[in-house]
Design an enzyme around this catalytic site. Structure first.
Site, PDB file in Angstrom:
ATOM      1  N   TYR A   1      59.686   4.942  72.367  1.00 59.14           N
ATOM      2  CA  TYR A   1      60.103   5.604  71.263  1.00 59.14           C
ATOM      3  C   TYR A   1      61.482   6.043  71.621  1.00 59.14           C
ATOM      4  O   TYR A   1      62.200   6.300  70.369  1.00 59.14           O
ATOM      5  CB  TYR A   1      59.210   6.762  71.005  1.00 59.14           C
ATOM      6  CG  TYR A   1      57.640   6.487  70.556  1.00 59.14           C
ATOM      7  CD1 TYR A   1      57.473   5.195  70.140  1.00 59.14           C
ATOM      8  CD2 TYR A   1      56.810   7.492  70.078  1.00 59.14           C
ATOM      9  CE1 TYR A   1      56.302   4.855  69.691  1.00 59.14           C
ATOM     10  CE2 TYR A   1      55.714   7.079  69.701  1.00 59.14           C
ATOM     11  CZ  TYR A   1      55.335   5.700  69.524  1.00 59.14           C
ATOM     12  OH  TYR A   1      53.784   5.601  68.862  1.00 59.14           O
TER      13      TYR A   1
ATOM     14  N   LYS B   1      49.033   0.742  81.607  1.00 55.77           N
ATOM     15  CA  LYS B   1      48.639  -0.770  81.333  1.00 55.77           C
ATOM     16  C   LYS B   1      49.373  -1.502  82.500  1.00 55.77           C
ATOM     17  O   LYS B   1      50.300  -2.548  82.305  1.00 55.77           O
ATOM     18  CB  LYS B   1      49.395  -1.299  79.935  1.00 55.77           C
ATOM     19  CG  LYS B   1      48.996  -2.608  79.377  1.00 55.77           C
ATOM     20  CD  LYS B   1      47.278  -2.922  79.287  1.00 55.77           C
ATOM     21  CE  LYS B   1      46.995  -4.260  78.919  1.00 55.77           C
ATOM     22  NZ  LYS B   1      45.556  -4.473  78.652  1.00 55.77           N
TER      23      LYS B   1
ATOM     24  N   ASP C   1      43.634  -0.111  76.821  1.00 60.14           N
ATOM     25  CA  ASP C   1      42.539  -0.760  75.997  1.00 60.14           C
ATOM     26  C   ASP C   1      41.090  -0.188  76.051  1.00 60.14           C
ATOM     27  O   ASP C   1      40.343  -0.171  75.347  1.00 60.14           O
ATOM     28  CB  ASP C   1      42.560  -2.241  76.065  1.00 60.14           C
ATOM     29  CG  ASP C   1      42.780  -2.981  77.325  1.00 60.14           C
ATOM     30  OD1 ASP C   1      43.086  -1.993  78.397  1.00 60.14           O
ATOM     31  OD2 ASP C   1      42.980  -3.945  77.322  1.00 60.14           O
TER      32      ASP C   1
ATOM     33  N   ASP D   1      50.361   8.872  71.331  1.00 63.06           N
ATOM     34  CA  ASP D   1      50.495   8.753  69.991  1.00 63.06           C
ATOM     35  C   ASP D   1      49.009   8.221  69.543  1.00 63.06           C
ATOM     36  O   ASP D   1      48.434   8.682  68.331  1.00 63.06           O
ATOM     37  CB  ASP D   1      51.541   8.080  69.625  1.00 63.06           C
ATOM     38  CG  ASP D   1      51.852   8.288  68.122  1.00 63.06           C
ATOM     39  OD1 ASP D   1      51.301   9.240  67.543  1.00 63.06           O
ATOM     40  OD2 ASP D   1      52.602   7.555  67.927  1.00 63.06           O
TER      41      ASP D   1
ATOM     42  N   ASP E   1      45.235  10.432  68.312  1.00 68.11           N
ATOM     43  CA  ASP E   1      44.675  10.291  66.880  1.00 68.11           C
ATOM     44  C   ASP E   1      43.123   9.896  66.921  1.00 68.11           C
ATOM     45  O   ASP E   1      42.348  10.265  66.059  1.00 68.11           O
ATOM     46  CB  ASP E   1      45.485   9.467  65.969  1.00 68.11           C
ATOM     47  CG  ASP E   1      46.746  10.077  65.531  1.00 68.11           C
ATOM     48  OD1 ASP E   1      46.741  11.398  65.730  1.00 68.11           O
ATOM     49  OD2 ASP E   1      47.442   9.509  64.996  1.00 68.11           O
TER      50      ASP E   1
END
Length: 358
Positions: free
Chosen positions: A142, A192, A225, A249, A253
């Site tokens: 970001y 990852k 994942d 992020d 959620d």
């Protein structure tokens, strides 16, 4: 213990829910022999109306000088037509930056009394769930280099760069490990590393830092994942979940949805000092402002996080959690979490009953 708390009530239901949290904090002060002072400051739409800007310099100065900051909510349709740099939300981003807050802590807790509110099967959540997502807030993709160009063969092309330094990773690892020490001493670090070089650095750095500075904290790794799958398959396995900016992020959620009600979820933003910013994750809900129907529990829990994470008051934090659990178990509900057979009450009454149960 004396503590000075800056209060950014903000807009919409912000004043109601911060008043509710203050009522509970006053009861805590009375019970445990503390002295809390509260300083109201302007942020968001109310600051625009009063000062012409969403984040006055006076607010920044006094927040920095406080022991910690309690925030309600900002924004509303009244200010939607303003340009981006003048909108209420700009004030929220600005105060985080001004206070040097680089970590976002978002507990996703499903209370046992609200197990039926979760979209997951009851046997997965009937004993309660609490996932503490610790998200790096100011680095990663970001904030990395980005651009757009035109490729002769492929046409318009855009890129964003995932970039982390050892310093950025170490400081967010510290936040996660400190929280874990106060809980189950377990951290799951999400990356990852099978694909991304930045994730391989993340994994190495997190382990090296934890082993050196927090040897009693157990750190395990999980690919992002798999983490996304495990949150809905077996959410109770998690305690503290450490993530990069983008992964956090998304996963925070997802974890929040497991609880079934956004009105119950608190969060904090922390940096290098004990002074943090504590707030509910929901918005300002201007449609119900002033009607005494808002759910104040998320803000009350944010205040509890302040006691634990900024003031070191772990017993007081636990007392608020027990009081919330008792109030819910007694069948009291605000409108957003109301179900058949329960007793519906308003914002002020919910705060009063939680305070009584301390």
């Amino acid at each position: 213990m004396k503590k000075h708390i800056a209060v950014l009530a903000g807009d919409g239901i912000g004043p109601e829910i911060t008043d509710a949290a203050i009522a509970v904090l006053k009861k805590i002060a009375e019970k445990y022999g503390h002295e809390f002072t509260f300083e109201p400051l302007l942020l968001g739409g109310c600051a625009i109306d009063a000062c012409g800007e969403p984040l006055p310099a006076h607010t920044v100065e006094h927040c920095r000088a406080s022991d910690s900051v309690l925030l309600g909510a900002v924004g509303g349709p009244k200010w939607d037509a303003l340009p981006g740099d003048r909108r209420p939300e700009k004030g929220l981003l600005g105060i985080r930056k001004a206070m040097g807050l680089y970590s976002n802590i978002r507990p996703a807790k499903l209370w046992s009394a609200l197990a039926d509110a979760s979209p997951l099967k009851r046997h997965l959540v009937e004993n309660g769930v609490e996932i503490i997502v610790v998200r790096e807030l100011t680095g990663g993709i970001y904030f990395g280099e980005r651009g757009v160009c035109t490729d002769e063969e492929l046409g318009e092309t855009a890129w964003d760069t995932e970039k982390y330094s050892v310093k950025e990773i170490e400081r967010i690892a510290r936040i996660a490990c400190e929280l874990a020490e106060k809980r189950t001493k377990r951290v799951v670090s999400v990356d990852k590393a099978n694909v991304l070089e930045s994730s391989r650095l993340w994994r190495r750095t997190v382990h090296a830092y934890a082993e050196k500075h927090y040897p009693d904290v157990t750190v395990t790794d999980m690919l992002v994942d798999n983490a996304a799958m495990q949150i809905v398959k077996d959410p109770a396995q998690f305690d503290v979940l450490l993530t990069s900016n983008m992964f956090g992020d998304i996963l925070s959620d997802e974890a929040a949805q497991v609880t079934g009600s956004i009105g119950m979820l608190a969060s904090s933003s922390l940096g290098d000092t004990a002074c943090g910013l504590y707030e509910p994750i929901h918005g300002s809900a201007p449609d119900i402002a002033g009607k005494d129907v808002a759910n104040p529990i998320a803000t009350i829990l944010a205040a509890a996080m302040m006691l634990r994470d900024s003031f070191g008051m772990t017993e007081e934090y636990a007392a608020i959690e027990r009081a919330v659990e008792k109030t819910l178990s007694d069948g009291f509900r605000t409108a957003d979490i109301m179900s058949e057979g329960m007793k519906k009450i308003g914002c002020r009454e919910m705060a009063r009953r939680i305070a009584e149960n301390l």
